[in-house]
Design an enzyme around this catalytic site. Structure first.
Site, PDB file in Angstrom:
ATOM      1  N   PRO A 196     -24.470  40.446  30.554  1.00 53.88           N
ATOM      2  CG  PRO A 196     -22.912  38.879  29.810  1.00 53.88           C
ATOM      3  CD  PRO A 196     -24.085  39.050  30.739  1.00 53.88           C
ATOM      4  CB  CYS A 197     -24.978  45.336  27.656  1.00 52.94           C
ATOM      5  SG  CYS A 197     -23.324  45.800  27.079  1.00 52.94           S
TER       6      CYS A 197
END
Length: 356
Positions: A86-87
């Site tokens: 997840p960024c």
């Protein structure tokens, strides 16, 4: 350069942080065998399993073991381990917000832990470009060093998605690593004169109004607008934003000096350009340049999905008409565009063919 396995029958993929399956689906479309996906969000299970015909494992990355992954691969295959952590931890907002959960910064290290024990033949990782300049931890540098210490050939590229036929101005970092030799992303497939546009992608969908749902498509659903926001979008030309409104419609924050930096908020898309990056709030008029080019509403969930390159037959939920617009938007905004998955798969296939 090492010798490739001469007898491999399939290229098999295990997808960490798989979400609803955008990356897996793109790779599946190119003939790769998707063996399973792991994600901490159990609500992604239906979409992942239905569209990829693959196993879904509801599990925190910290709890995933070598055995969990290795048992999914068959004998005599090329083993690909994909991980799009997840960024959000590497976003500019997270960098400013020091109270963020620091454990989230360890997700790439956990991916590295599994690479070290599983020893896949090929690794791919996708993330936001900001990870290149992230100051809190040198996570990307550590990740690349781990791969190189394990004798992988590594390439890192910032991808401008329109260059690969994806109709949004998203930029992503794509890493590829191989045990066998040099590996790179395939060259761009589109030039600026031939970018896929908003019109190409959603121009033929039936018109709907704010707050309406298409009678034939439960995902072609647009958020409602308050009376004042309806006035605001009517005052916004195609490609314009709140800067085009009369003073009487502007918010106080827009009139402040700091408000001048948010030029894309309350904006409309342009028909003949790619869209802005789809986010988890991509169906909200006030959340970015997510106004429809000419209809007085924000884009629908279906339009957001198409701009994210999900096909019309991609199923996000078993009963899509019963799911909130916010939840659909979150799924779409968090996903890897399937078209980018196709580009990664093509790059892997080319790499293996070049080694024969």
């Amino acid at each position: 350069m090492r010798k490739i396995k001469k007898t491999y029958k399939t290229i098999e993929v295990v997808d960490l942080f798989c979400g609803i399956g955008g990356l897996s689906y793109g790779m599946k479309c190119k003939g790769l065998d998707i063996r399973g996906g792991f994600d901490i969000d159990g609500t992604c299970e239906y979409a992942y399993k239905f569209n990829n015909q693959a196993n879904f494992f509801h599990k925190n990355i910290f709890d995933v073991t070598m055995e969990d992954v290795v048992k999914l691969y068959s004998n005599d295959c090329i083993r690909v381990l994909a991980g799009c952590a997840p960024c959000q931890p590497f976003s500019s907002y997270a960098f400013k917000n020091k109270t963020k959960d620091q454990s989230k910064y360890d997700l790439l290290y956990e991916f590295g832990r599994l690479i070290k024990t599983v020893r896949p033949d090929i690794v791919t990782m996708e993330n936001v470009p900001a990870i290149l300049t992230f100051k809190l931890k040198n996570v990307l540098q550590d990740f690349v060093k781990l791969l190189e210490d394990l004798h992988y050939y590594v390439s890192v590229k910032i991808v401008y998605c329109p260059d690969y036929g994806i109709p949004q101005t998203r930029k992503r970092l794509v890493l590829l690593a191989s045990k066998f030799g040099e590996i790179n992303l395939i060259p761009a497939t589109c030039t600026p004169d031939h970018y896929v546009t908003v019109r190409d992608t959603i121009g033929k969908l039936p018109p709907i109004k704010a707050g309406e749902t298409s009678a034939t498509d439960a995902l072609h659903r647009a958020a409602g607008l308050t009376p004042i926001n309806l006035q605001r979008i009517k005052s916004t030309p195609m490609g314009g934003s709140w800067k085009d409104w009369p003073e009487s419609l502007r918010l106080k924050c827009h009139k402040a000096e700091t408000g001048k930096t948010y030029g894309s908020v309350y904006g409309r898309m342009s028909w003949d350009l790619p869209s802005p990056t789809m986010t988890t709030q991509c169906t909200g008029f006030g959340s970015g340049r997510f106004g429809h080019p000419e209809q007085d509403r924000a884009i629908s969930a279906r339009e957001a999905a198409l701009l994210q390159t999900f096909p019309m037959n991609y199923r996000f939920f078993e009963k899509e008409k019963d799911v909130s617009l916010g939840k659909v938007s979150r799924y779409i905004g968090n996903a890897v565009p399937p078209k980018l998955g196709e580009v990664v798969a093509d790059s892997i296939i080319k790499h293996l063919n070049d080694l024969k």
